[in-house]
Design a protein around this motif. Sequence first.
Motif, PDB file in Angstrom:
ATOM      1  N   ALA A  77       0.859  -1.196   0.000  1.00  0.00           N
ATOM      2  CA  ALA A  77       0.000   0.000   0.000  1.00  0.00           C
ATOM      3  C   ALA A  77       0.894   1.244   0.000  1.00  0.00           C
ATOM      4  O   ALA A  77       1.986   1.224   0.573  1.00  0.00           O
ATOM      5  N   GLU A  82      -2.796   6.052   3.311  1.00  0.00           N
ATOM      6  CA  GLU A  82      -3.313   4.907   2.557  1.00  0.00           C
ATOM      7  C   GLU A  82      -2.857   3.582   3.167  1.00  0.00           C
ATOM      8  O   GLU A  82      -3.603   2.606   3.179  1.00  0.00           O
ATOM      9  N   ARG A  83      -1.654   3.536   3.701  1.00  0.00           N
ATOM     10  CA  ARG A  83      -1.164   2.307   4.320  1.00  0.00           C
ATOM     11  C   ARG A  83      -1.912   2.043   5.633  1.00  0.00           C
ATOM     12  O   ARG A  83      -2.231   0.908   5.944  1.00  0.00           O
ATOM     13  N   ARG A 180     -10.212   7.267   8.852  1.00  0.00           N
ATOM     14  CA  ARG A 180     -10.066   8.126   7.655  1.00  0.00           C
ATOM     15  C   ARG A 180     -10.314   9.581   8.014  1.00  0.00           C
ATOM     16  O   ARG A 180      -9.547  10.475   7.625  1.00  0.00           O
ATOM     17  N   HIS A 187      -3.818  14.032   4.747  1.00  0.00           N
ATOM     18  CA  HIS A 187      -3.768  13.673   3.320  1.00  0.00           C
ATOM     19  C   HIS A 187      -2.991  14.692   2.531  1.00  0.00           C
ATOM     20  O   HIS A 187      -3.000  15.816   2.590  1.00  0.00           O
TER      21      HIS A 187
END
Length: 187
Positions: A77, A82-83, A180, A187
């Motif tokens: 990933a 994201e990982r 998230r 991000h």
Amino acid sequence: MSPTTTSTRDRILGVAAELFYDKGVHAVGVNEIAATAHASKLSIYRYFPSKEILVESMLQAHSDRIHDWLQRETADAPEGVERVLALFDVLMGWFAEPGYRGCAVINTVTDTRADPAIAVIARRHLARYRALLSDMLEQTDVSDPAQTARQLLLLIEGASVVACIDPSEDAGLDARDVARRMLAPAH
């Protein structure tokens, strides 16, 4: 150690892990482990002088397998957020597997009433989890990776318990969504 010795020991550990996970530590006796592993009680006691040592060995081996598995499954990933989310994806897949009965480490701690040796293994397991998360978070803009790793671990373990009690995808999906949102600024 000869290959036969290693395979007998490993077979006993594997059978013990399955039986303890399915039924609980206190519900499984050495006779059942011996019969299921096609090993004698003498063989079990040769490798594991007591049931307590067998439980400790099983739990440590399980912890090692889980951490190796998580690192392997998330290695491809993209680094960063994201990982971390890939870790949640891997765990959601595990929570959805037939026969999922929760985290074997938490189950064993509960079943053994926090036996001191088991508690040490469990604390080490959680510390390794936090370290894995913290390492993943180093590649993000999170200001305190250690604190965020602890918070994510609470989400993971909470989702694990809820998924065990209420076998649906919701616990894992909700935990991933909270993660998230926690990491969105990174991000």
